[in-house]
Design a protein around this motif. Sequence first.
Motif, PDB file in Angstrom:
ATOM      1  N   PHE A   1      -2.880  33.238 -38.285  1.00 45.39           N
ATOM      2  CA  PHE A   1      -1.774  32.389 -38.723  1.00 45.39           C
ATOM      3  C   PHE A   1      -2.146  31.318 -39.756  1.00 45.39           C
ATOM      4  CE2 PHE A   1      -0.481  33.904 -34.512  1.00 45.39           C
ATOM      5  CZ  PHE A   1       0.808  34.328 -34.762  1.00 45.39           C
ATOM      6  N   VAL A   2      -3.417  30.945 -39.824  1.00 46.62           N
ATOM      7  CA  VAL A   2      -3.817  29.813 -40.659  1.00 46.62           C
ATOM      8  C   VAL A   2      -4.604  30.313 -41.865  1.00 46.62           C
ATOM      9  CG1 VAL A   2      -5.165  27.681 -40.765  1.00 46.62           C
ATOM     10  CG2 VAL A   2      -3.869  28.244 -38.695  1.00 46.62           C
ATOM     11  N   GLU A   3      -4.228  29.802 -43.033  1.00 44.48           N
ATOM     12  CA  GLU A   3      -4.946  30.094 -44.271  1.00 44.48           C
ATOM     13  C   GLU A   3      -5.929  28.964 -44.535  1.00 44.48           C
ATOM     14  OE1 GLU A   3      -3.782  29.951 -48.905  1.00 44.48           O
ATOM     15  OE2 GLU A   3      -2.567  31.352 -47.720  1.00 44.48           O
ATOM     16  N   LEU A   4      -7.217  29.251 -44.449  1.00 44.88           N
ATOM     17  CA  LEU A   4      -8.242  28.225 -44.621  1.00 44.88           C
ATOM     18  C   LEU A   4      -8.379  27.843 -46.093  1.00 44.88           C
ATOM     19  CD1 LEU A   4     -11.008  29.559 -42.206  1.00 44.88           C
ATOM     20  CD2 LEU A   4      -9.449  27.645 -41.823  1.00 44.88           C
ATOM     21  N   ASP A   5      -8.727  26.592 -46.324  1.00 39.36           N
ATOM     22  CA  ASP A   5      -8.984  26.075 -47.667  1.00 39.36           C
ATOM     23  C   ASP A   5     -10.330  25.369 -47.630  1.00 39.36           C
ATOM     24  OD1 ASP A   5      -9.100  24.894 -50.127  1.00 39.36           O
ATOM     25  OD2 ASP A   5      -7.120  23.957 -50.038  1.00 39.36           O
ATOM     26  N   PRO A   6     -11.400  26.040 -48.055  1.00 40.56           N
ATOM     27  CA  PRO A   6     -12.736  25.427 -47.976  1.00 40.56           C
ATOM     28  C   PRO A   6     -12.874  24.153 -48.799  1.00 40.56           C
ATOM     29  CG  PRO A   6     -12.886  27.797 -48.362  1.00 40.56           C
ATOM     30  CD  PRO A   6     -11.449  27.425 -48.551  1.00 40.56           C
ATOM     31  N   ASP A   7     -12.015  23.953 -49.805  1.00 44.93           N
ATOM     32  CA  ASP A   7     -12.097  22.757 -50.627  1.00 44.93           C
ATOM     33  C   ASP A   7     -11.516  21.528 -49.944  1.00 44.93           C
ATOM     34  OD1 ASP A   7     -13.276  23.962 -52.866  1.00 44.93           O
ATOM     35  OD2 ASP A   7     -11.343  24.719 -53.556  1.00 44.93           O
ATOM     36  N   LEU A   8     -10.686  21.735 -48.936  1.00 41.42           N
ATOM     37  CA  LEU A   8      -9.945  20.626 -48.337  1.00 41.42           C
ATOM     38  C   LEU A   8     -10.849  19.565 -47.706  1.00 41.42           C
ATOM     39  CD1 LEU A   8      -7.348  19.250 -47.411  1.00 41.42           C
ATOM     40  CD2 LEU A   8      -7.231  20.888 -45.514  1.00 41.42           C
ATOM     41  N   PRO A   9     -11.816  19.927 -46.854  1.00 44.17           N
ATOM     42  CA  PRO A   9     -12.655  18.880 -46.251  1.00 44.17           C
ATOM     43  C   PRO A   9     -13.404  18.036 -47.286  1.00 44.17           C
ATOM     44  CG  PRO A   9     -12.850  20.919 -45.016  1.00 44.17           C
ATOM     45  CD  PRO A   9     -12.106  21.256 -46.267  1.00 44.17           C
ATOM     46  N   LEU A  10     -13.832  18.665 -48.397  1.00 42.91           N
ATOM     47  CA  LEU A  10     -14.543  17.917 -49.419  1.00 42.91           C
ATOM     48  C   LEU A  10     -13.622  16.885 -50.068  1.00 42.91           C
ATOM     49  CD1 LEU A  10     -17.033  17.397 -51.138  1.00 42.91           C
ATOM     50  CD2 LEU A  10     -16.318  19.291 -52.633  1.00 42.91           C
ATOM     51  N   ALA A  11     -12.377  17.255 -50.313  1.00 42.06           N
ATOM     52  CA  ALA A  11     -11.427  16.309 -50.901  1.00 42.06           C
ATOM     53  C   ALA A  11     -11.215  15.105 -49.982  1.00 42.06           C
ATOM     54  CB  ALA A  11     -10.093  17.004 -51.172  1.00 42.06           C
ATOM     55  N   ILE A  12     -11.137  15.364 -48.677  1.00 43.16           N
ATOM     56  CA  ILE A  12     -10.953  14.271 -47.714  1.00 43.16           C
ATOM     57  C   ILE A  12     -12.220  13.419 -47.626  1.00 43.16           C
ATOM     58  CG2 ILE A  12     -10.358  13.698 -45.339  1.00 43.16           C
ATOM     59  CD1 ILE A  12      -8.079  14.961 -46.912  1.00 43.16           C
TER      60      ILE A  12
END
Length: 495
Positions: A199-210
């Motif tokens: 159900f979930v589409e992972l975004d590997p860039d997201l944690p780095l942005a946070i």
Amino acid sequence: MSTAPAVPNDVREAGLPPRERQIFCNRTLNLRAIKAIGYDMDYTLIHYRIEEWERRAYEHLRQKLIGFNWPVEHLQFDPLLIVRGLIVDTQLGNLVKANRFGYVKRAFHGTRRLSFDEQRGRYSRILADLNEPRFLFLNTLFSLSEACMYAQLVDLLDDGKIPGVLGYADLYKAVRASIDEAHMEGQLKAEIIAHPDRFVELDPDLPLAILDQRHAGKKLLLITNSEWNYTKAMMGYAFDEFLPSDMRWRDLFDVVIVSARKPSFFSDPNPAFQVVNDDGLLRPSPWGIRASGIYLGGSAPQVEAYLGASGDEILYVGDHLYTDVQVSKNISRWRTALVLRELEADFVAASAFEREQGRLTALMKQKERLEYEMYQIRLTLQRRRGGYGPSTGTSAGALERRLAAIREEIAGLDGEISPLASSASVLSNPNWGPLMRAGNDKSHLARQVERHADIYMSRVSNFLFQTPFGYLRSPRGSLPHDPEPAAGAVEEEQG
């Protein structure tokens, strides 16, 4: 829905993000002046595979309706039938796409598209005004399953197959109540927790942005209506794999607020409870949010008191145009950011159509020049017949011949324009076209985004390109009298 690739290092270094990874600015925003950034979770930090999630929500809803003895066993979720930004006309059982002024540009009754004459007959004197109870705005992706079911049920109601329902408005209330019950019972969320990869589409860039924002000194908040157990599972799945080995997702956020009850979170003095362990044990927090930690409930003023910041010092990022963006701006005066994942598919479709769009624009300019000449000739002939105005040396016969030639040229152009305009009107979705367009104008959704979202983007990780230090400037607003108005999709010509 397209999946944008991870951000290449060379692109980051060059500072040239692809269009689908840009941040778009309605009102200038200096990220350096932002002291705290709050995030919604569902469809903001956590992006669901829309078709998979909404199909399961639809199936849970269908089971509820089967319990009413409604004949819905054969119905299936249609992901192309509904898009975000449509308006439900509960008085007529229609789904409509309106432009920024509320004029209906396309309409379906149930699952059937209305003809031009039918649409004109119903809406030539009616604006889609969201202040009227009959009109309901689909402003979140969570609306897709219920709106799809509603459209299909309108067909059944018209055939006399839905017992005990008095009209289209009653039908919508029944659908709305049933899907709320389905969500409250928790079966769907239990499935998602059990199979997040489905159900979930992972975004590997997201944690780095946070992480960039946190290390730049921003206070980070997670403010979600989801309950603690679900939040813990989803955030762990989406973040922990991509964080440094000594970090977990909870280390990113100064304050986590679950079961926030937005929009009430922004308008009412709700009590706060501290979540004291992973099992969700609660302890009253009579003084509100006074320290870093995990809370249930609370209110925006409590958050501001904890942060020592308020108003335009806080940016809130969400996907729901009303619950996340409009209310936080209108009541708390926070700066606002809207996540519209569908923009990525729109950009892909527009890029593929770019050559045809250039041809369409050129043909329309050619047609406009011919029309201008045609109108001048008609006026000259009218003046000659009426015996007034300046005289010309061209004979009436020559003018008539030129007029006939222009009409023939325009007819030829129309033959080329029509298929191109029709293709432009269905980019991204064969029923409704681009998300932010309604014919040649901005869609009603685009107008709402323009009014309430300071910035908008396709995903949170687009912050990687702007960095926590970016200065986002709104573009010069276009006006009809500007010399070169921005090219947009051309409305298909009808009747």
